[in-house]
Design a protein around this motif. Structure first.
Motif, PDB file in Angstrom:
ATOM      1  N   LEU A   1      32.714  43.667  42.264  1.00  0.00           N
ATOM      2  CA  LEU A   1      32.999  42.626  43.252  1.00  0.00           C
ATOM      3  C   LEU A   1      33.848  43.222  44.374  1.00  0.00           C
ATOM      4  O   LEU A   1      34.949  43.715  44.129  1.00  0.00           O
ATOM      5  CB  LEU A   1      33.735  41.451  42.610  1.00  0.00           C
ATOM      6  CG  LEU A   1      33.026  40.777  41.436  1.00  0.00           C
ATOM      7  CD1 LEU A   1      33.915  39.689  40.842  1.00  0.00           C
ATOM      8  CD2 LEU A   1      31.678  40.201  41.869  1.00  0.00           C
ATOM      9  N   ARG A   2      33.329  43.160  45.592  1.00  0.00           N
ATOM     10  CA  ARG A   2      34.081  43.669  46.741  1.00  0.00           C
ATOM     11  C   ARG A   2      34.851  42.521  47.385  1.00  0.00           C
ATOM     12  O   ARG A   2      34.305  41.702  48.125  1.00  0.00           O
ATOM     13  CB  ARG A   2      33.110  44.310  47.753  1.00  0.00           C
ATOM     14  CG  ARG A   2      32.436  45.573  47.209  1.00  0.00           C
ATOM     15  CD  ARG A   2      31.339  46.084  48.124  1.00  0.00           C
ATOM     16  NE  ARG A   2      30.737  47.322  47.613  1.00  0.00           N
ATOM     17  CZ  ARG A   2      29.646  47.887  48.109  1.00  0.00           C
ATOM     18  NH1 ARG A   2      29.013  47.321  49.139  1.00  0.00           N
ATOM     19  NH2 ARG A   2      29.174  49.004  47.588  1.00  0.00           N
ATOM     20  N   PHE A   3      36.148  42.470  47.076  1.00  0.00           N
ATOM     21  CA  PHE A   3      37.012  41.395  47.581  1.00  0.00           C
ATOM     22  C   PHE A   3      37.351  41.632  49.053  1.00  0.00           C
ATOM     23  O   PHE A   3      37.608  42.756  49.473  1.00  0.00           O
ATOM     24  CB  PHE A   3      38.315  41.334  46.793  1.00  0.00           C
ATOM     25  CG  PHE A   3      38.161  40.951  45.346  1.00  0.00           C
ATOM     26  CD1 PHE A   3      37.064  40.229  44.903  1.00  0.00           C
ATOM     27  CD2 PHE A   3      39.136  41.312  44.414  1.00  0.00           C
ATOM     28  CE1 PHE A   3      36.929  39.867  43.580  1.00  0.00           C
ATOM     29  CE2 PHE A   3      39.015  40.951  43.085  1.00  0.00           C
ATOM     30  CZ  PHE A   3      37.906  40.231  42.669  1.00  0.00           C
ATOM     31  N   PHE A   4      37.430  40.526  49.812  1.00  0.00           N
ATOM     32  CA  PHE A   4      37.811  40.574  51.221  1.00  0.00           C
ATOM     33  C   PHE A   4      39.132  39.840  51.416  1.00  0.00           C
ATOM     34  O   PHE A   4      39.185  38.606  51.378  1.00  0.00           O
ATOM     35  CB  PHE A   4      36.720  39.944  52.095  1.00  0.00           C
ATOM     36  CG  PHE A   4      35.524  40.823  52.346  1.00  0.00           C
ATOM     37  CD1 PHE A   4      35.313  41.392  53.596  1.00  0.00           C
ATOM     38  CD2 PHE A   4      34.620  41.081  51.332  1.00  0.00           C
ATOM     39  CE1 PHE A   4      34.203  42.208  53.823  1.00  0.00           C
ATOM     40  CE2 PHE A   4      33.507  41.887  51.546  1.00  0.00           C
ATOM     41  CZ  PHE A   4      33.305  42.463  52.803  1.00  0.00           C
ATOM     42  N   THR A   5      40.219  40.569  51.588  1.00  0.00           N
ATOM     43  CA  THR A   5      41.557  40.061  51.946  1.00  0.00           C
ATOM     44  C   THR A   5      41.882  38.734  51.253  1.00  0.00           C
ATOM     45  O   THR A   5      41.908  37.675  51.890  1.00  0.00           O
ATOM     46  CB  THR A   5      41.706  39.908  53.472  1.00  0.00           C
ATOM     47  OG1 THR A   5      41.164  41.054  54.130  1.00  0.00           O
ATOM     48  CG2 THR A   5      43.189  39.771  53.840  1.00  0.00           C
ATOM     49  N   VAL A   6      42.158  38.809  49.977  1.00  0.00           N
ATOM     50  CA  VAL A   6      42.454  37.614  49.184  1.00  0.00           C
ATOM     51  C   VAL A   6      43.903  37.184  49.429  1.00  0.00           C
ATOM     52  O   VAL A   6      44.815  38.008  49.458  1.00  0.00           O
ATOM     53  CB  VAL A   6      42.233  37.900  47.684  1.00  0.00           C
ATOM     54  CG1 VAL A   6      42.342  36.609  46.883  1.00  0.00           C
ATOM     55  CG2 VAL A   6      40.866  38.558  47.456  1.00  0.00           C
ATOM     56  N   TYR A   7      44.108  35.876  49.610  1.00  0.00           N
ATOM     57  CA  TYR A   7      45.453  35.354  49.878  1.00  0.00           C
ATOM     58  C   TYR A   7      45.634  34.029  49.146  1.00  0.00           C
ATOM     59  O   TYR A   7      44.670  33.415  48.673  1.00  0.00           O
ATOM     60  CB  TYR A   7      45.670  35.146  51.382  1.00  0.00           C
ATOM     61  CG  TYR A   7      44.918  33.953  51.946  1.00  0.00           C
ATOM     62  CD1 TYR A   7      45.578  32.744  52.187  1.00  0.00           C
ATOM     63  CD2 TYR A   7      43.552  34.011  52.216  1.00  0.00           C
ATOM     64  CE1 TYR A   7      44.885  31.635  52.686  1.00  0.00           C
ATOM     65  CE2 TYR A   7      42.857  32.923  52.715  1.00  0.00           C
ATOM     66  CZ  TYR A   7      43.532  31.740  52.940  1.00  0.00           C
ATOM     67  OH  TYR A   7      42.856  30.641  53.413  1.00  0.00           O
ATOM     68  N   GLY A   8      46.891  33.586  49.061  1.00  0.00           N
ATOM     69  CA  GLY A   8      47.173  32.298  48.450  1.00  0.00           C
ATOM     70  C   GLY A   8      48.458  32.311  47.636  1.00  0.00           C
ATOM     71  O   GLY A   8      49.179  33.316  47.594  1.00  0.00           O
ATOM     72  N   PRO A   9      48.781  31.181  46.965  1.00  0.00           N
ATOM     73  CA  PRO A   9      49.981  31.099  46.126  1.00  0.00           C
ATOM     74  C   PRO A   9      49.997  32.188  45.069  1.00  0.00           C
ATOM     75  O   PRO A   9      48.953  32.579  44.556  1.00  0.00           O
ATOM     76  CB  PRO A   9      49.863  29.705  45.490  1.00  0.00           C
ATOM     77  CG  PRO A   9      49.012  28.925  46.443  1.00  0.00           C
ATOM     78  CD  PRO A   9      48.026  29.904  47.004  1.00  0.00           C
ATOM     79  N   TRP A  10      51.201  32.672  44.754  1.00  0.00           N
ATOM     80  CA  TRP A  10      51.411  33.741  43.775  1.00  0.00           C
ATOM     81  C   TRP A  10      50.825  35.069  44.249  1.00  0.00           C
ATOM     82  O   TRP A  10      50.513  35.951  43.455  1.00  0.00           O
ATOM     83  CB  TRP A  10      50.842  33.375  42.406  1.00  0.00           C
ATOM     84  CG  TRP A  10      51.485  32.171  41.794  1.00  0.00           C
ATOM     85  CD1 TRP A  10      51.031  30.882  41.865  1.00  0.00           C
ATOM     86  CD2 TRP A  10      52.711  32.127  41.075  1.00  0.00           C
ATOM     87  NE1 TRP A  10      51.893  30.043  41.216  1.00  0.00           N
ATOM     88  CE2 TRP A  10      52.936  30.780  40.715  1.00  0.00           C
ATOM     89  CE3 TRP A  10      53.629  33.094  40.679  1.00  0.00           C
ATOM     90  CZ2 TRP A  10      54.059  30.379  39.983  1.00  0.00           C
ATOM     91  CZ3 TRP A  10      54.741  32.707  39.952  1.00  0.00           C
ATOM     92  CH2 TRP A  10      54.945  31.355  39.619  1.00  0.00           C
ATOM     93  N   GLY A  11      50.679  35.216  45.576  1.00  0.00           N
ATOM     94  CA  GLY A  11      50.058  36.409  46.136  1.00  0.00           C
ATOM     95  C   GLY A  11      50.925  37.653  46.078  1.00  0.00           C
ATOM     96  O   GLY A  11      52.033  37.655  45.522  1.00  0.00           O
ATOM     97  N   ARG A  12      50.405  38.718  46.697  1.00  0.00           N
ATOM     98  CA  ARG A  12      51.086  40.013  46.689  1.00  0.00           C
ATOM     99  C   ARG A  12      52.033  40.125  47.878  1.00  0.00           C
ATOM    100  O   ARG A  12      51.625  39.914  49.020  1.00  0.00           O
ATOM    101  CB  ARG A  12      50.074  41.155  46.749  1.00  0.00           C
ATOM    102  CG  ARG A  12      49.349  41.398  45.466  1.00  0.00           C
ATOM    103  CD  ARG A  12      48.443  42.611  45.484  1.00  0.00           C
ATOM    104  NE  ARG A  12      48.483  43.436  46.654  1.00  0.00           N
ATOM    105  CZ  ARG A  12      47.399  43.869  47.306  1.00  0.00           C
ATOM    106  NH1 ARG A  12      46.189  43.507  46.903  1.00  0.00           N
ATOM    107  NH2 ARG A  12      47.513  44.654  48.356  1.00  0.00           N
ATOM    108  N   PRO A  13      53.289  40.519  47.637  1.00  0.00           N
ATOM    109  CA  PRO A  13      54.270  40.632  48.730  1.00  0.00           C
ATOM    110  C   PRO A  13      53.948  41.702  49.759  1.00  0.00           C
ATOM    111  O   PRO A  13      54.541  41.713  50.838  1.00  0.00           O
ATOM    112  CB  PRO A  13      55.573  40.967  47.989  1.00  0.00           C
ATOM    113  CG  PRO A  13      55.369  40.450  46.606  1.00  0.00           C
ATOM    114  CD  PRO A  13      53.923  40.666  46.315  1.00  0.00           C
ATOM    115  N   ASP A  14      53.025  42.624  49.433  1.00  0.00           N
ATOM    116  CA  ASP A  14      52.698  43.677  50.398  1.00  0.00           C
ATOM    117  C   ASP A  14      51.631  43.251  51.403  1.00  0.00           C
ATOM    118  O   ASP A  14      51.296  44.009  52.309  1.00  0.00           O
ATOM    119  CB  ASP A  14      52.226  44.938  49.665  1.00  0.00           C
ATOM    120  CG  ASP A  14      50.916  44.711  48.915  1.00  0.00           C
ATOM    121  OD1 ASP A  14      50.785  43.647  48.272  1.00  0.00           O
ATOM    122  OD2 ASP A  14      50.026  45.589  48.956  1.00  0.00           O
ATOM    123  N   MET A  15      51.108  42.027  51.246  1.00  0.00           N
ATOM    124  CA  MET A  15      50.083  41.532  52.169  1.00  0.00           C
ATOM    125  C   MET A  15      50.745  40.928  53.413  1.00  0.00           C
ATOM    126  O   MET A  15      51.816  40.328  53.330  1.00  0.00           O
ATOM    127  CB  MET A  15      49.222  40.482  51.479  1.00  0.00           C
ATOM    128  CG  MET A  15      48.470  41.007  50.259  1.00  0.00           C
ATOM    129  SD  MET A  15      47.173  42.177  50.692  1.00  0.00           S
ATOM    130  CE  MET A  15      45.931  41.073  51.351  1.00  0.00           C
TER     131      MET A  15
END
Length: 436
Positions: free
Chosen positions: A269-283
């Motif tokens: 699965l090629r993910f495209f810039t996933v965002y949302g609650p509990w996300g990664r602080p480096d984004m």
């Protein structure tokens, strides 16, 4: 005849010269010199201890290898593993989720458990970003009845033990060293996790009986320097712009090899810039939010031609639906105990939102939601592995398992900001808060 005097043995103070007995040049004779030598040794030892105490080695992003009996193994541990992987019925799946304390991993694990699948997590809790956030996600999983094994996917002994205890039907492999820019600081962590770790996991899967079907996270980064949009699974992926992208591309090649030789059913699965609650602080959306609230200046990059950098932002709930869709349509592996008995399924899908948004618009939405004007600095995009834009063609995933993203960027960011303000209230982690 006067005795010839060797200046090297002449004492520095006046007195009668007494010839010394033959001796080794490093031998120390006077008692006070011996005490001095001992004191020097003790002082050096104390300095070493103090240096070690106040200047510990820099933390590694790779968790140390754990051995059986150290933090896992034993009857109690096996009971926790077995209990976590109980499913509601024989028709449900038994899934090993790697990287389960991560952003996507925790969401997928919870979604699987809610619908009745048996789920076991594994995570090494490395220090790439705040470990407290990972442990907070782990608590969510534990409350849902999901046990998370603290271990590394490079530990083949641990993986073999897990497959001996549980007959996994599927593996959702989401553990990886993420991030494009960090690869310039610590390239070995990407090789360790994304290549070596993936290979160790595939070895465990191909030797298992029954062999599980595997769904794993590749990345939109594999499209690299492609200029054709939107990105399709049929497009070339031999121009990576970062080491991270190169390891994901190599991972797809390794996966194909194990599919071809051992009959493992594998879906990438090629993910495209996933965002949302509990996300990664480096984004970007995450640290933009943090810095805007603190009144700090944020850096917004523009492309070399002065154009805006754009991303195909994909909300976490949409990605989870895609992960479960891929898992549910994955066919069984055809091998047994490491021997292939027939050709097996091999697939690659894009999971994106199909609507690229300029980063400048992302900032504008955050300003609106946070009710704070951002202090912006616009700079040319550095040559650190980032690309100008990403844009997913998702027609294949739509056709194969009905993948259809429904959350637009402003709606998704509103949910993220709500979670962020609750979780980091008063500048500290608010224990027990949850957006679930």
């Amino acid at each position: 005849m006067a005795q010839q005097v060797n200046n090297e043995t002449t004492p520095s103070t006046p007195g009668k010269l007494k010839p010394d007995k033959p001796h080794h040049r490093f031998r120390i004779h006077p008692p006070h010199s011996r005490y001095t030598f001992i004191c020097i040794l003790l002082s050096a030892f104390l300095v070493f201890l103090l240096f070690s105490t106040f200047n510990p080695p820099p933390p590694s992003t790779t968790a140390p290898r754990r051995v059986l009996g150290d933090s896992w193994g034993g009857s109690h541990w096996e009971r926790l593993v077995s209990k976590s992987t109980r499913r509601n019925s024989a028709s449900n799946k038994i899934v090993l989720v790697t990287g389960s304390a991560g952003f996507v991993g925790s969401h997928v694990a919870l979604a699987l458990k809610r619908r009745g699948d048996g789920v076991l997590g594994i995570d090494n809790f490395n220090r790439y970003y705040d470990v407290n956030l990972k442990h907070a996600r782990q608590k969510l999983l534990e409350r849902a009845g999901i046990f998370v094994v603290e271990g590394d996917i490079n530990d083949g002994t641990l993986l073999k033990k897990l497959f001996d205890v549980v007959p996994f039907t599927h593996v959702m492999h989401l553990a990886a060293q993420a991030g494009v820019r960090y690869a310039m600081q610590n390239p070995n962590s990407y090789v360790h996790s994304n290549l070596a770790g993936f290979t160790v996991l595939l070895e465990a899967c191909k030797s298992a009986n029954p062999q599980p079907a595997i769904v794993w996270a590749s990345s939109s980064s594999v499209y690299g320097l492609n200029s054709k949009v939107p990105f399709s699974e049929k497009d070339r992926t031999d121009q990576p712009a970062s080491l991270y992208a190169a390891t994901k591309k190599a991972g797809e090649g390794i996966a194909h090899t194990y599919n071809h030789i051992y009959g493992l059913s594998i879906t990438a699965l090629r993910f495209f810039t996933v965002y949302g609650p509990w996300g990664r602080p480096d984004m970007a959306y995450f640290f933009f939010t943090k810095d805007i609230l603190k009144g700090k200046q944020i850096t917004v990059f523009e492309s070399p031609d002065g154009g805006s950098v754009a991303r195909d932002f994909t909300y976490i709930d949409d990605v989870v639906k895609g992960c479960l869709g891929a898992l549910d349509t994955a066919k069984k592996s055809t091998g047994s105990g490491g021997k292939k008995k027939g050709s097996a399924q091999f697939r690659v899908f894009n999971l994106g939102n199909t609507s690229p948004v300029p980063v400048s618009k992302l900032v504008a939405i955050l300003e609106k939601l946070l009710k704070v004007n951002a202090k912006k600095r616009v700079l040319p995009m550095p040559r650190n592995g980032d690309v100008k834009f990403t844009h997913a063609n998702i027609s294949l995933a739509q056709r194969e398992f009905g993948y259809k993203p429904t959350i637009d960027l402003e709606t998704g960011l509103r949910k993220f900001v709500k979670w962020y303000l609750e979780f980091y209230s008063s500048g500290s982690i608010k224990k027990g808060s949850s957006s679930w």
